[in-house]
Design an enzyme around this catalytic site. Structure first.
Site, mmCIF file in Angstrom:
data_model
loop_
_atom_site.group_PDB
_atom_site.id
_atom_site.type_symbol
_atom_site.label_atom_id
_atom_site.label_comp_id
_atom_site.label_asym_id
_atom_site.label_seq_id
_atom_site.Cartn_x
_atom_site.Cartn_y
_atom_site.Cartn_z
ATOM 1 N N HIS A 35 2.129 -13.975 -7.102
ATOM 2 C CA HIS A 35 0.907 -14.119 -6.297
ATOM 3 C C HIS A 35 -0.155 -13.120 -6.765
ATOM 4 O O HIS A 35 -1.259 -13.102 -6.240
ATOM 5 C CB HIS A 35 1.237 -13.897 -4.815
ATOM 6 C CG HIS A 35 1.504 -12.461 -4.477
ATOM 7 N ND1 HIS A 35 2.453 -11.694 -5.127
ATOM 8 C CD2 HIS A 35 0.948 -11.630 -3.545
ATOM 9 C CE1 HIS A 35 2.461 -10.469 -4.611
ATOM 10 N NE2 HIS A 35 1.557 -10.406 -3.654
ATOM 11 N N ASP B 79 -5.276 6.328 1.329
ATOM 12 C CA ASP B 79 -5.476 4.940 0.924
ATOM 13 C C ASP B 79 -6.948 4.553 1.089
ATOM 14 O O ASP B 79 -7.625 5.016 2.013
ATOM 15 C CB ASP B 79 -4.621 4.050 1.832
ATOM 16 C CG ASP B 79 -4.626 2.590 1.401
ATOM 17 O OD1 ASP B 79 -3.645 2.155 0.791
ATOM 18 O OD2 ASP B 79 -5.631 1.871 1.682
ATOM 19 N N TRP C 20 -1.310 -6.390 -6.645
ATOM 20 C CA TRP C 20 -1.480 -5.444 -7.754
ATOM 21 C C TRP C 20 -0.150 -4.801 -8.183
ATOM 22 O O TRP C 20 0.093 -4.579 -9.364
ATOM 23 C CB TRP C 20 -2.522 -4.375 -7.423
ATOM 24 C CG TRP C 20 -2.773 -3.473 -8.574
ATOM 25 C CD1 TRP C 20 -2.507 -2.147 -8.659
ATOM 26 C CD2 TRP C 20 -3.328 -3.844 -9.857
ATOM 27 N NE1 TRP C 20 -2.857 -1.668 -9.898
ATOM 28 C CE2 TRP C 20 -3.359 -2.697 -10.651
ATOM 29 C CE3 TRP C 20 -3.787 -5.055 -10.405
ATOM 30 C CZ2 TRP C 20 -3.843 -2.682 -11.967
ATOM 31 C CZ3 TRP C 20 -4.265 -5.051 -11.714
ATOM 32 C CH2 TRP C 20 -4.286 -3.880 -12.479
ATOM 33 N N ASN C 21 0.726 -4.523 -7.207
ATOM 34 C CA ASN C 21 2.015 -3.923 -7.598
ATOM 35 C C ASN C 21 2.832 -4.893 -8.442
ATOM 36 O O ASN C 21 3.401 -4.515 -9.458
ATOM 37 C CB ASN C 21 2.819 -3.514 -6.363
ATOM 38 C CG ASN C 21 2.122 -2.418 -5.592
ATOM 39 O OD1 ASN C 21 2.001 -1.302 -6.074
ATOM 40 N ND2 ASN C 21 1.616 -2.745 -4.413
ATOM 41 N N ALA D 185 13.882 -9.099 -2.106
ATOM 42 C CA ALA D 185 14.560 -9.127 -3.411
ATOM 43 C C ALA D 185 14.434 -7.772 -4.093
ATOM 44 O O ALA D 185 13.448 -7.072 -3.891
ATOM 45 C CB ALA D 185 13.910 -10.182 -4.283
ATOM 46 N N HIS E 276 0.827 -1.206 0.000
ATOM 47 C CA HIS E 276 0.000 0.000 0.000
ATOM 48 C C HIS E 276 0.868 1.266 0.000
ATOM 49 O O HIS E 276 0.482 2.276 -0.567
ATOM 50 C CB HIS E 276 -0.915 0.032 1.237
ATOM 51 C CG HIS E 276 -2.039 -0.959 1.170
ATOM 52 N ND1 HIS E 276 -3.357 -0.588 1.128
ATOM 53 C CD2 HIS E 276 -2.036 -2.308 1.112
ATOM 54 C CE1 HIS E 276 -4.127 -1.668 1.060
ATOM 55 N NE2 HIS E 276 -3.349 -2.724 1.065
ATOM 56 N N GLN F 71 13.062 -6.671 -6.617
ATOM 57 C CA GLN F 71 12.129 -7.209 -7.628
ATOM 58 C C GLN F 71 12.036 -6.374 -8.903
ATOM 59 O O GLN F 71 12.068 -6.908 -10.006
ATOM 60 C CB GLN F 71 10.727 -7.353 -7.008
ATOM 61 C CG GLN F 71 9.655 -7.696 -8.029
ATOM 62 C CD GLN F 71 8.419 -8.272 -7.406
ATOM 63 O OE1 GLN F 71 8.487 -9.173 -6.585
ATOM 64 N NE2 GLN F 71 7.275 -7.785 -7.806
ATOM 65 N N ALA G 68 -7.712 -12.132 -1.336
ATOM 66 C CA ALA G 68 -8.151 -10.763 -1.654
ATOM 67 C C ALA G 68 -8.216 -10.515 -3.162
ATOM 68 O O ALA G 68 -8.644 -11.379 -3.911
ATOM 69 C CB ALA G 68 -7.271 -9.761 -0.927
ATOM 70 N N ASP G 69 -7.751 -9.318 -3.590
ATOM 71 C CA ASP G 69 -7.929 -8.955 -4.999
ATOM 72 C C ASP G 69 -7.008 -9.723 -5.943
ATOM 73 O O ASP G 69 -7.071 -9.535 -7.159
ATOM 74 C CB ASP G 69 -7.726 -7.441 -5.170
ATOM 75 C CG ASP G 69 -6.343 -6.995 -4.728
ATOM 76 O OD1 ASP G 69 -5.657 -7.761 -4.046
ATOM 77 O OD2 ASP G 69 -5.951 -5.861 -5.064
HETATM 78 N N1 UDP Z 1 8.746 -6.532 -3.303
HETATM 79 C C1 UDP Z 1 10.114 -6.462 -3.474
HETATM 80 N N2 UDP Z 1 10.874 -7.493 -3.022
HETATM 81 C C2 UDP Z 1 10.358 -8.595 -2.413
HETATM 82 C C3 UDP Z 1 8.949 -8.663 -2.248
HETATM 83 C C4 UDP Z 1 8.173 -7.624 -2.706
HETATM 84 O O1 UDP Z 1 10.638 -5.477 -4.027
HETATM 85 O O2 UDP Z 1 11.102 -9.495 -2.040
HETATM 86 C C5 UDP Z 1 7.913 -5.392 -3.736
HETATM 87 C C6 UDP Z 1 7.269 -5.631 -5.082
HETATM 88 O O3 UDP Z 1 8.117 -5.196 -6.124
HETATM 89 C C7 UDP Z 1 5.995 -4.807 -4.963
HETATM 90 C C8 UDP Z 1 5.643 -4.894 -3.483
HETATM 91 O O4 UDP Z 1 6.850 -5.225 -2.814
HETATM 92 O O5 UDP Z 1 6.257 -3.463 -5.308
HETATM 93 C C9 UDP Z 1 4.612 -5.946 -3.171
HETATM 94 O O6 UDP Z 1 3.346 -5.465 -3.516
HETATM 95 P P1 UDP Z 1 2.225 -6.397 -4.126
HETATM 96 O O7 UDP Z 1 1.023 -5.531 -4.331
HETATM 97 O O8 UDP Z 1 2.723 -7.096 -5.328
HETATM 98 O O9 UDP Z 1 1.972 -7.511 -3.058
HETATM 99 P P2 UDP Z 1 1.719 -7.522 -1.460
HETATM 100 O O10 UDP Z 1 3.052 -7.562 -0.837
HETATM 101 O O11 UDP Z 1 0.927 -6.274 -1.123
HETATM 102 O O12 UDP Z 1 0.957 -8.790 -1.259
#
Ligand code: UDP
Length: 459
Positions: A355, A110, A358-359, A338, A21, A340, A378-379
């Site tokens: 998974h 938010d 949304w990000n 990571a 978020h 990512q 969830a979504d």
């Molecule tokens: N992320 C990352 N490294 C990790 C895990 C997550 O950089 O090891 C970042 C990912 O790039 C994204 C966010 O954390 O920007 C995760 O948001 P997302 O909406 O995908 O999933 P949530 O963690 O809310 O389930």
């Protein structure tokens, strides 16, 4: 920077304690600062490290309003309890506002913080909702809570998924939203916190405007749907929100510092061919069960792919013993956070087991990688639906809670196939990736951002 924007002060309020978020709302804040606005971000000390890089870059136009985390009652549903506890910030924010020499003209908060609509009206300022979910995910969440009394009345205590035929949403998506029955039952027990949660979520629909982290080519049909639902056009799709300089950059520190030296990982990736590596990560919240991890690692051994597997340092499941040695050279394991975004944007990465947070969904599509979907709550189901059935940029590899386990042989086949050069999903996702770059550089998302800044600065 125009004269009108330089005087415009906005208050930004991310939902505390949740990377998924906070990260995109900080990226939105960055775009506002780049357009010359002054921003104050309400943040807890735990989340402050996420904002610090931006605070250092914009020392005169970005400010923090540090609020201590209120206690959450242990008796309530963890998420609802957390949402409700944030209401204790109402008075401290009013006090801060009243003593500020040039207080904000609007609050962007938010979607979980719907109570801020009442705060905004008390302060006489605009209320703007920020949705960290896509428009499809948001409209499903909204439909559920708007109709929950009726849904309960119709379905009693049945455990089946009543929403399957319910939402009046374009393309009538069906999805197994596993949390729904439990939430609906808890709501029925007459818990006041649930009623408050519902009330404030629905209050978002009467806000002055909504900002979505999405873009027209991805969710145009749903953006139009929301405009109709809200009865006005103040719906802005400004995504994908990513770290930018003059275009998206492959940041290695987004959301946190990488658990290992990025150099080691990128030297490994540099030696691989284009689109020859599968990246596997389940976001910041989901951890695989022991059975799921065992099926996944078994599939990786059966497959021929190069891969990066990201596992939580604190996760309940562990990598089977000997696995790392057996995949040495073609498998890279990251235990912890990571980098990512930078991984996804590396030319060697060709597909993403996700998974469907949304990000991650947006980051994968914007990077142009084939999406292998594994939603669990969830979504995430709605996002998988969008990727697989509506956009045709991915395939399903598994879905559901800890008991849902993929067949290792079939998963291995899907992993191998995901790196084939000519699969239609890859062709389509590359087009959506180009559309994302165009949208944020000078296309619809940049225009929506300009329009929002113009309107908010005219107040
Ligand atoms: N992320 C990352 N490294 C990790 C895990 C997550 O950089 O090891 C970042 C990912 O790039 C994204 C966010 O954390 O920007 C995760 O948001 P997302 O909406 O995908 O999933 P949530 O963690 O809310 O389930």
């Amino acid at each position: 920077m125009s004269d009108s924007t330089s005087n415009t002060h906005l208050l930004v309020y991310p939902f505390p304690g949740s990377s998924g978020h906070i990260i995109p709302l900080i990226d939105l804040t960055h775009l506002l600062l780049r357009r010359g606005l002054t921003v104050t971000v309400i943040i807890s000390s735990d989340d402050l490290p996420l904002l610090e890089p931006l605070l250092n870059s914009y020392p005169s136009s970005l400010h923090k309003l540090l609020l201590s985390d209120p206690q959450i009652s242990p008796s309530t549903h963890p998420l609802i309890g957390k949402v409700i506890s944030t209401q204790k910030q109402f008075e401290p924010i009013v006090q801060w506002f009243k003593s500020h020499p040039s207080p904000p003209v609007a609050i962007i908060s938010d979607f979980f913080l719907g109570w801020t609509s009442e705060l905004a009206s008390l302060l006489g300022i605009r209320h703007v909702v920020f949705s960290p979910s896509g428009v499809l995910g948001y409209s499903i969440l909204h439909t559920l809570w708007r109709n929950i009394v009726e849904i309960n009345a119709k379905n009693g205590d049945k455990d089946e998924n009543y929403l399957l035929s319910y939402p009046e949403i374009p393309s009538s998506p069906t999805f197994p939203w596993h949390q729904v029955p439990q939430m609906a039952r808890d709501y029925k027990k007459g818990n006041n916190d649930f009623e408050d949660f519902r009330k404030w979520l629905l209050a978002n629909m009467t806000s002055w405007g909504v900002i979505y982290n999405t873009y027209d080519e991805l969710e145009g049909v749903y953006i139009d749907y929301m405009k109709k639902q809200m009865g006005h056009d103040r719906i802005w799709a400004v995504g994908p929100l990513l770290p930018y300089i003059d275009g998206p950059i492959a940041s290695t520190t987004r959301g946190g510092s990488s658990v290992m030296a990025p150099d080691k990982l990128f030297m490994w990736l540099d030696k691989k061919h284009d689109d020859s590596v599968v990246y596997i990560c389940f976001g910041s919240q989901v951890t695989l069960s022991e059975k799921q991890m065992s099926a996944l690692t078994c599939a990786l051994e059966l497959s021929d792919v190069n891969f990066i597997l990201c596992v939580k340092a604190s996760g309940s499941s562990s990598i089977p013993s000997g696995f790392e040695d057996r995949v040495a050279g073609r498998g890279f394991i990251i235990k912890g956070w990571a980098p990512q975004l930078a991984v996804l944007r590396h030319r060697a990465v060709g597909s993403f087991v996700t998974h469907c947070g949304w990000n991650s969904t947006l980051e994968g599509v914007a990077a142009g990688v084939m999406m292998l979907t594994w939603p669990s709550f969830a979504d995430q189901f709605a996002d998988a639906k969008l990727l697989v059935d509506q956009l045709g940029v991915g395939k399903r590899v598994c879905e559901g809670g800890p008991e849902s386990v993929p067949d290792p042989a079939e998963l291995a086949r899907l992993l191998d196939e995901s790196l084939c050069a000519d699969i239609p999903e890859r062709v389509r996702v590359k087009k959506l990736s180009q559309a994302a770059t165009k949208a944020v550089k000078h296309g619809t998302s940049a225009q929506d951002m300009d329009m929002f800044v113009k309107l908010i600065s005219e107040i």
